[in-house]
Design an enzyme around this catalytic site. Sequence first.
Site, short mmCIF file in Angstrom:
data_model
loop_
_atom_site.label_atom_id
_atom_site.label_comp_id
_atom_site.label_asym_id
_atom_site.label_seq_id
_atom_site.Cartn_x
_atom_site.Cartn_y
_atom_site.Cartn_z
N SER A 104 -1.86 -4.15 -2.72
CA SER A 104 -0.44 -4.48 -2.05
C SER A 104 0.04 -4.62 -3.31
CB SER A 104 -0.36 -6.04 -1.90
OG SER A 104 0.66 -5.80 -1.16
N SER A 105 -0.79 -3.79 -4.09
CA SER A 105 0.37 -3.80 -6.21
C SER A 105 1.75 -3.63 -5.44
CB SER A 105 0.00 -2.91 -6.35
OG SER A 105 0.12 -0.84 -5.80
N HIS A 160 -2.28 -4.89 10.96
CA HIS A 160 -1.73 -4.09 11.87
C HIS A 160 -0.99 -4.69 13.08
CE1 HIS A 160 -1.00 0.09 9.81
NE2 HIS A 160 -2.90 -0.23 9.93
N ASP A 177 2.62 -9.15 3.01
CA ASP A 177 1.97 -9.19 1.64
C ASP A 177 3.32 -9.93 0.37
OD1 ASP A 177 0.55 -6.57 2.51
OD2 ASP A 177 1.53 -5.20 1.49
N GLY A 194 -4.66 -0.92 -1.20
CA GLY A 194 -5.05 -1.10 0.21
C GLY A 194 -4.44 -2.80 -0.57
N SER A 253 6.72 0.08 -16.92
CA SER A 253 5.59 -0.24 -16.73
C SER A 253 5.08 0.53 -17.85
CB SER A 253 5.07 0.35 -15.70
OG SER A 253 3.99 0.38 -14.12
N ASP A 275 1.87 -7.69 11.78
CA ASP A 275 2.77 -8.44 11.03
C ASP A 275 3.64 -7.30 11.38
OD1 ASP A 275 2.45 -5.97 9.52
OD2 ASP A 275 3.07 -6.67 7.70
P1 ADP Z 1 -0.35 -0.93 -2.34
O1 ADP Z 1 0.94 -1.92 -2.32
O2 ADP Z 1 -0.93 -0.50 -1.63
O3 ADP Z 1 -0.81 -0.93 -3.39
P2 ADP Z 1 1.54 1.23 -2.21
O4 ADP Z 1 1.93 2.17 -1.69
O5 ADP Z 1 2.05 0.33 -1.42
O6 ADP Z 1 0.38 0.29 -2.54
O7 ADP Z 1 1.91 0.74 -3.50
C1 ADP Z 1 1.89 1.29 -4.43
C2 ADP Z 1 3.32 1.82 -5.20
O8 ADP Z 1 3.96 0.71 -6.07
C3 ADP Z 1 2.71 2.55 -6.63
O9 ADP Z 1 2.81 4.09 -5.94
C4 ADP Z 1 3.87 2.57 -7.50
O10 ADP Z 1 4.34 3.45 -7.70
C5 ADP Z 1 4.08 0.99 -7.02
N1 ADP Z 1 3.65 -0.11 -8.39
C6 ADP Z 1 2.54 -0.71 -7.89
N2 ADP Z 1 3.08 -1.22 -9.18
C7 ADP Z 1 3.15 -0.88 -10.00
C8 ADP Z 1 3.32 -0.61 -11.43
N3 ADP Z 1 2.29 -2.33 -12.14
N4 ADP Z 1 4.29 0.04 -12.19
C9 ADP Z 1 4.63 0.78 -11.67
N5 ADP Z 1 4.47 0.81 -10.04
C10 ADP Z 1 4.20 0.21 -9.25
MG MG Z 2 2.23 -1.50 -1.12
#
Ligand code: ADP
Ligand code: MG
Length: 391
Positions: free
Chosen positions: A135-136, A43, A184, A133, A76, A45
Amino acid sequence: MSPLDVGTHEQADRAVAELRSTWGAEPDGVWTAPGRVNLIGEHVDYNGGRCLPMALTRITAAAVRRRDDDLVRLSSTDPDAAPFEGRLDDLGPGSATGWAGYAAGTLWALQQAGIDVPGMDLSVSSDVPLGAGLSSSASLEAAVAIAAAELAGRADSVELRHLLVQAAIRAENEVVGAGTGGMDQTVALLAEEGSALLIHTRDFRTEPVQLGLAEAGLELMVIDTRVKHTLADGQYAQRRADCDEAARQLGLEWLSDATAADVDRLTDPRLQARARHVVSENERVDTVVELVRAGRVAEIGPMLDASHASLRDDYEVSAVELDVVVEAARSAGALGARMVGGGFGGSAIALIRSTGAAAVGEAVVAACRERGLTEPVTLTVTSGPSARRLS
Ligand code: ADP
Ligand code: MG
């Protein structure tokens, strides 16, 4: 084959299969970008401070075929993500919603930055757990960004990557509507394998910091609580608003520039606590960087512990699950542990001796079971490379 190769190629294969089955397309290329874990600097950045994340070997892979028209088609392997179709000049705020906001929004922001993005079919697959958490979201944005930039004929460079970082931030801020601060995206596009990345978030200057965890007989464990409290909705924005207000009252552009005396001057106890977290966390980042650079990574544990206490007590973004796993990890021998990410669930990290992974893993599961909480999932993580072309 190293674990990196196995993981990376598995997601690449899945992305290619997804591109074939949903869009009937053969890929021109596959690009990947990593998730991340933040060692310390939480927290900060959006307050102009410093943080020390590292890229993971867990990645999002994007298989992409260039199109000759202006159509963008996205899919996806995530079962909750419906395929998206749109025109190149219609990918901005309001057009792409849900998961497509991250991907289409990045293409929109790249166009805004003057990149000549072509039409494309793009399919992704990821082994970064979504919403844990790690950062997908930024790994998705970064994979899309690096792929689109190359299809647009841009040569890779540090300058280009900084531009992609800004586009990914814009996508998340303006298209998805999430108030991400840029850590991220920066680590996903600029990290170096084997190192953490010290990020000066006010100007996005970066410096690799070699961790030497394995050499010190240490590992980093991620403990995913698998819980996300809905109460979190709006809390992130509230914390940002608190910080903005504290900075305003102190006449500072960046709250991380506040001194301890400044913090004492704040009269509202809530704003004071928020500011105390930001200032102390920034100092902890500096201490950790000094220790790591001096070859004393085994001594950073107390800084992780202090970070957790500050996030729990001053910033008030922890959750019972996070407090329980952090405490259990320490009791089972972790050198230090803390919650990571936005908070209210998601993941914690623990610095452990390589021989102690099993004990810590069992202890956190047992502690949650005992309290009737959702059982967490643990994984040890290593530092991986930033976004790149795979094939
Ligand atoms: P974090 O970044 O910590 O994983 P976030 O809430 O910031 O959590 O991001 C998650 C969101 O990103 C998911 O709910 C989706 O909408 C999107 N997302 C991430 N990776 C994928 C993926 N491989 N396919 C589809 N959506 C994705
Ligand atoms: Mg995220």
